[in-house]
Design an enzyme around this catalytic site. Structure first.
Site, PDB file in Angstrom:
ATOM      1  N   HIS A 196       0.823  -1.203   0.000  1.00  0.00           N
ATOM      2  CA  HIS A 196       0.000   0.000   0.000  1.00  0.00           C
ATOM      3  C   HIS A 196       0.860   1.258   0.000  1.00  0.00           C
ATOM      4  O   HIS A 196       0.535   2.241  -0.680  1.00  0.00           O
ATOM      5  CB  HIS A 196      -0.891   0.018   1.247  1.00  0.00           C
ATOM      6  CG  HIS A 196      -1.919  -1.056   1.258  1.00  0.00           C
ATOM      7  ND1 HIS A 196      -1.900  -2.095   2.157  1.00  0.00           N
ATOM      8  CD2 HIS A 196      -2.993  -1.259   0.472  1.00  0.00           C
ATOM      9  CE1 HIS A 196      -2.926  -2.882   1.921  1.00  0.00           C
ATOM     10  NE2 HIS A 196      -3.604  -2.403   0.916  1.00  0.00           N
ATOM     11  N   ARG A 303      -0.516 -13.155 -11.404  1.00  0.00           N
ATOM     12  CA  ARG A 303      -0.687 -13.969 -10.206  1.00  0.00           C
ATOM     13  C   ARG A 303      -2.176 -14.127  -9.918  1.00  0.00           C
ATOM     14  O   ARG A 303      -2.950 -13.179 -10.083  1.00  0.00           O
ATOM     15  CB  ARG A 303       0.026 -13.320  -9.022  1.00  0.00           C
ATOM     16  CG  ARG A 303       1.541 -13.205  -9.197  1.00  0.00           C
ATOM     17  CD  ARG A 303       2.162 -12.489  -7.993  1.00  0.00           C
ATOM     18  NE  ARG A 303       3.612 -12.511  -8.050  1.00  0.00           N
ATOM     19  CZ  ARG A 303       4.358 -11.532  -8.566  1.00  0.00           C
ATOM     20  NH1 ARG A 303       3.779 -10.474  -9.089  1.00  0.00           N
ATOM     21  NH2 ARG A 303       5.676 -11.616  -8.557  1.00  0.00           N
ATOM     22  N   ARG A 339      -0.495 -17.522 -14.223  1.00  0.00           N
ATOM     23  CA  ARG A 339       0.121 -18.527 -13.357  1.00  0.00           C
ATOM     24  C   ARG A 339      -0.946 -19.124 -12.440  1.00  0.00           C
ATOM     25  O   ARG A 339      -1.684 -18.394 -11.785  1.00  0.00           O
ATOM     26  CB  ARG A 339       1.227 -17.904 -12.503  1.00  0.00           C
ATOM     27  CG  ARG A 339       2.030 -18.951 -11.715  1.00  0.00           C
ATOM     28  CD  ARG A 339       3.119 -18.324 -10.863  1.00  0.00           C
ATOM     29  NE  ARG A 339       2.565 -17.623  -9.705  1.00  0.00           N
ATOM     30  CZ  ARG A 339       3.299 -16.963  -8.819  1.00  0.00           C
ATOM     31  NH1 ARG A 339       4.619 -16.889  -8.970  1.00  0.00           N
ATOM     32  NH2 ARG A 339       2.740 -16.353  -7.801  1.00  0.00           N
ATOM     33  N   GLU A 437      12.071 -21.997 -10.466  1.00  0.00           N
ATOM     34  CA  GLU A 437      12.287 -21.482  -9.115  1.00  0.00           C
ATOM     35  C   GLU A 437      13.160 -22.416  -8.279  1.00  0.00           C
ATOM     36  O   GLU A 437      13.702 -22.012  -7.258  1.00  0.00           O
ATOM     37  CB  GLU A 437      10.948 -21.312  -8.396  1.00  0.00           C
ATOM     38  CG  GLU A 437       9.975 -20.399  -9.111  1.00  0.00           C
ATOM     39  CD  GLU A 437       8.574 -20.496  -8.550  1.00  0.00           C
ATOM     40  OE1 GLU A 437       8.175 -19.585  -7.817  1.00  0.00           O
ATOM     41  OE2 GLU A 437       7.874 -21.500  -8.845  1.00  0.00           O
ATOM     42  N   ASN A 460      13.526 -14.673  -7.651  1.00  0.00           N
ATOM     43  CA  ASN A 460      13.391 -14.465  -6.201  1.00  0.00           C
ATOM     44  C   ASN A 460      13.529 -15.788  -5.453  1.00  0.00           C
ATOM     45  O   ASN A 460      14.351 -15.944  -4.547  1.00  0.00           O
ATOM     46  CB  ASN A 460      12.045 -13.819  -5.867  1.00  0.00           C
ATOM     47  CG  ASN A 460      11.861 -12.475  -6.542  1.00  0.00           C
ATOM     48  OD1 ASN A 460      12.745 -11.996  -7.244  1.00  0.00           O
ATOM     49  ND2 ASN A 460      10.731 -11.858  -6.314  1.00  0.00           N
ATOM     50  N   ASP A 461      12.702 -16.768  -5.839  1.00  0.00           N
ATOM     51  CA  ASP A 461      12.775 -18.076  -5.191  1.00  0.00           C
ATOM     52  C   ASP A 461      14.020 -18.844  -5.625  1.00  0.00           C
ATOM     53  O   ASP A 461      14.620 -19.559  -4.821  1.00  0.00           O
ATOM     54  CB  ASP A 461      11.520 -18.905  -5.494  1.00  0.00           C
ATOM     55  CG  ASP A 461      10.384 -18.578  -4.533  1.00  0.00           C
ATOM     56  OD1 ASP A 461      10.645 -17.960  -3.487  1.00  0.00           O
ATOM     57  OD2 ASP A 461       9.236 -18.949  -4.827  1.00  0.00           O
ATOM     58  N   ARG A 471      15.473 -14.336   2.817  1.00  0.00           N
ATOM     59  CA  ARG A 471      15.789 -12.907   2.772  1.00  0.00           C
ATOM     60  C   ARG A 471      14.983 -12.097   3.776  1.00  0.00           C
ATOM     61  O   ARG A 471      15.241 -10.923   3.981  1.00  0.00           O
ATOM     62  CB  ARG A 471      15.594 -12.358   1.362  1.00  0.00           C
ATOM     63  CG  ARG A 471      14.205 -12.485   0.794  1.00  0.00           C
ATOM     64  CD  ARG A 471      14.178 -11.841  -0.558  1.00  0.00           C
ATOM     65  NE  ARG A 471      12.884 -11.956  -1.189  1.00  0.00           N
ATOM     66  CZ  ARG A 471      12.496 -11.223  -2.213  1.00  0.00           C
ATOM     67  NH1 ARG A 471      13.319 -10.321  -2.698  1.00  0.00           N
ATOM     68  NH2 ARG A 471      11.316 -11.382  -2.759  1.00  0.00           N
ATOM     69  N   CYS A 508      10.863 -13.342 -14.722  1.00  0.00           N
ATOM     70  CA  CYS A 508       9.821 -12.547 -14.060  1.00  0.00           C
ATOM     71  C   CYS A 508      10.180 -12.176 -12.630  1.00  0.00           C
ATOM     72  O   CYS A 508       9.371 -11.589 -11.916  1.00  0.00           O
ATOM     73  CB  CYS A 508       8.483 -13.289 -14.080  1.00  0.00           C
ATOM     74  SG  CYS A 508       8.492 -14.870 -13.218  1.00  0.00           S
TER      75      CYS A 508
END
Length: 591
Positions: A196, A303, A339, A437, A460-461, A471, A508
């Site tokens: 947000h 997503r 996905r 991933e 990321n993964d 992380r 991505c």
């Protein structure tokens, strides 16, 4: 210590300097658990409080509609809908009537049950949805006690040029800053690019940095602080030279931003003719309007978890079909990669399923989907029906074995036969891809190429699993960097094997939005980048200023480095030789 630098995630690309104000929100501690036997009185109290809260939110939404961006107002829509949600109202009434709870107790106990449902979900979007609801709950509790709702009263701000420093800020706390000339910037310990704070701060032109590990241990109230919402740097107690440098950076950065935005519709093609698709990552339905605004070539990652986590029941086929069709229509003729849900069973069912010790390595994604074919088939039917639009592709998360993709293809084939029998239209040649991933898919990319149409690397993964680094754990988070040589090697293996088998590869993860990594990804000959929409203009600009030949040379040199720090430093230096103006956007290394 002068010029102490800490880093976080930049989410609102502006700079400022001010005095740190440590904001510690009042805890909504339960004050009255039992209703004292007056059930109708407690229900009436809840209903009156709900109506008052609803009126406040409607008024807040009207104010937010005056902003240039429509996104902050849409965030308030989520809260308004929650206050009208029959399941919430029924839950509170049941707690009061059947359990003898007070109105306050029913609200707080409901929030606690919801927090247990949302705990440990590996999704920034879903974490934000919990705080939507908690924010409404906090508003209800404040109104129950007729507390003053002015944000300045709550924060106790004094003077001007305040940099609000907090663990996190609720949507209400953030949006009410719009009327305050006392707030110059925001820094929070929690949050991400889709939080947000990111959406609202950018709309309000307030510099903001989020996701700063250990923030409240580093800054004290009254410290002079520079907030760099471009590079994610926070400078504590800067000297005069540093202040002057950041003032100049702010002016130059605005000029560059404007220049990048003008070129957002130009193709992402290198000097020597190598073209790359630049698509958008979409997490929030409200982001759909940003796809065309920033020059995206469709959606590289849609997503779908929010469909499951914002409903008390598993979303039906029609509801999902309408959503996927809306995105496909918006992007047409460009593609949309949908996905399938990446959640664990405890979050879908919200039942007494035993809690897993490590949900990130457990029963989630395709593992859960194949164990619950009914839920999976419903989503696949909706996606396949929407594929009749002709621009939808299917992406499977958390894939670790070839056998999983074989099972997916079998199920998709069976559903296609069902749809044919029913006379439903769909794309018989829909592309089916796998998220990269888990390192196993990189090591066996040549075999996976026989059962997928494309690969989408989620760095990321992949980084987290390769380096065994959480992380979110500040003790080890400094080890997390997607430019680690081991991650680069796994990506290269994947791209090479995919291309040898005539399959395309997208990226991505966050690396796709990291300007320093752009030459490396070009050198790997990645076919597509998928990034947050607002990142697209600057990524395109860098691609247009490089050649594939020089990117390959840079990749070759980067591969010889021993650490992520060396790789990042090398790539940054090389990028600045070619794009000197980027010095005011790239993360700085000065200590």
């Amino acid at each position: 210590m002068k010029n102490k630098i800490i880093r976080g995630i930049p989410v609102s690309p502006y700079l400022t300097i001010g005095k740190a104000f440590i904001y510690l929100p009042k805890d909504t501690t339960l004050r009255r658990l039992k209703g004292g036997g007056n059930i109708d009185g407690e229900i009436s109290l809840f209903e009156n409080t709900r109506k008052k809260s609803l009126e406040q939110l409607v008024e807040l939404k009207l104010e937010l509609k005056k902003l240039p961006s429509s996104q902050p107002a849409k965030l308030i829509d989520v809260q308004i809908l929650f206050l009208q949600d029959p399941s919430f109202l029924e839950d509170v009434e049941k707690r009061i009537r059947s359990d003898g709870e007070s109105a306050e107790g029913a609200i707080i106990n409901f929030l606690e049950s919801l927090e247990r449902d949302f705990k440990d979900i590996p999704s920034s979007y879903i974490g934000e949805r919990y705080f939507d609801v908690k924010d409404v709950g906090d508003r209800l509790i404040s109104n129950l006690h007729n507390e003053e709702d002015s944000e300045e009263v709550k924060m106790g701000l004094k003077g001007s040029n305040n940099i609000v420093v907090a663990k996190r800020l609720s949507p209400s706390e953030t949006v009410q800053m719009k009327n305050s000339d006392k707030i110059n910037g925001i820094i929070t310990e929690l949050g991400g690019k889709t939080s947000h704070i990111a959406i609202i701060a950018e709309a309000l032109n307030i510099p903001a940095v989020v996701g700063v590990n250990g923030l409240l241990d580093e800054i004290e109230s009254g410290d002079e602080v520079i907030v760099d919402g471009i590079s994610g740097i926070i400078v504590i107690d800067p000297n005069e030279k540093t202040k002057r440098r950041f003032e100049q950076k702010e002016k130059e950065a605005k000029r560059i931003r404007d220049e990048f935005f003008k070129g957002r519709e130009l193709p992402a093609t290198t000097i020597d003719g190598y073209s790359i698709d630049i698509a958008a990552n979409i997490e929030l339905p409200m982001e759909i309007s940003c796809i065309k605004k920033y020059g995206a070539k469709g959606v590289g990652l849609l997503r779908t978890e929010f469909l499951y986590l914002t409903s008390d029941s598993i979303p039906d086929e029609e509801m999902q079909y309408r959503f996927y069709s809306e995105v496909a229509d918006t992007c047409s003729p460009d593609y949309v990669i949908v996905r399938t849900f990446d959640l664990g069973g405890d979050k879908i069912f919200k039942t007494e399923i035993k809690e897993e010790a490590n949900p990130f390595l457990g029963w989630r994604g395709i593992r859960f989907a194949l164990s619950n074919e009914g839920i999976f088939r419903t989503q696949l039917r909706a996606i396949l029906r929407a594929s009749a639009k002709g621009n939808i592709r299917l992406l499977i998360p958390m894939v670790s074995t070839v056998g999983e993709m074989i099972k997916v293809r079998r199920i998709v084939g069976e559903i296609m036969e069902e749809l044919k029998t029913e006379g439903q239209s769909f794309d018989e040649n829909i592309e089916i891809g796998a998220m990269v991933e888990i390192p196993s898919i990189c090591l066996l990319a040549d075999r996976f190429a026989g059962v997928v149409d494309f690969f989408s690397i989620g760095t990321n993964d992949l980084t987290q699993y390769t380096l065994a680094v959480d992380r979110g754990n500040k003790r080890v988070s400094k080890l997390y960097d997607h430019l680690d040589p081991s991650v680069i090697k796994l990506m290269k293996m994947t791209v090479e094997k995919a291309h040898q088998n005539h399959k395309w590869v997208g990226v991505c993860g966050e690396i796709a939005g990291d300007l320093v990594a752009v030459p490396l990804l070009i050198g790997l000959e990645v076919d597509e980048f998928s990034v947050p929409p607002s990142f697209i203009p600057q990524i395109k600009n860098v691609i247009r200023g490089l050649s594939l030949k020089e990117a390959k040379e840079l990749l070759g040199q980067a591969e010889k480095k021993e650490s992520a720090i060396e790789v990042r430093g090398f790539l940054k230096d090389e990028l600045l030789k070619r794009f000197p103006s980027l010095k005011d956007i790239l993360v700085e290394d000065e200590k």
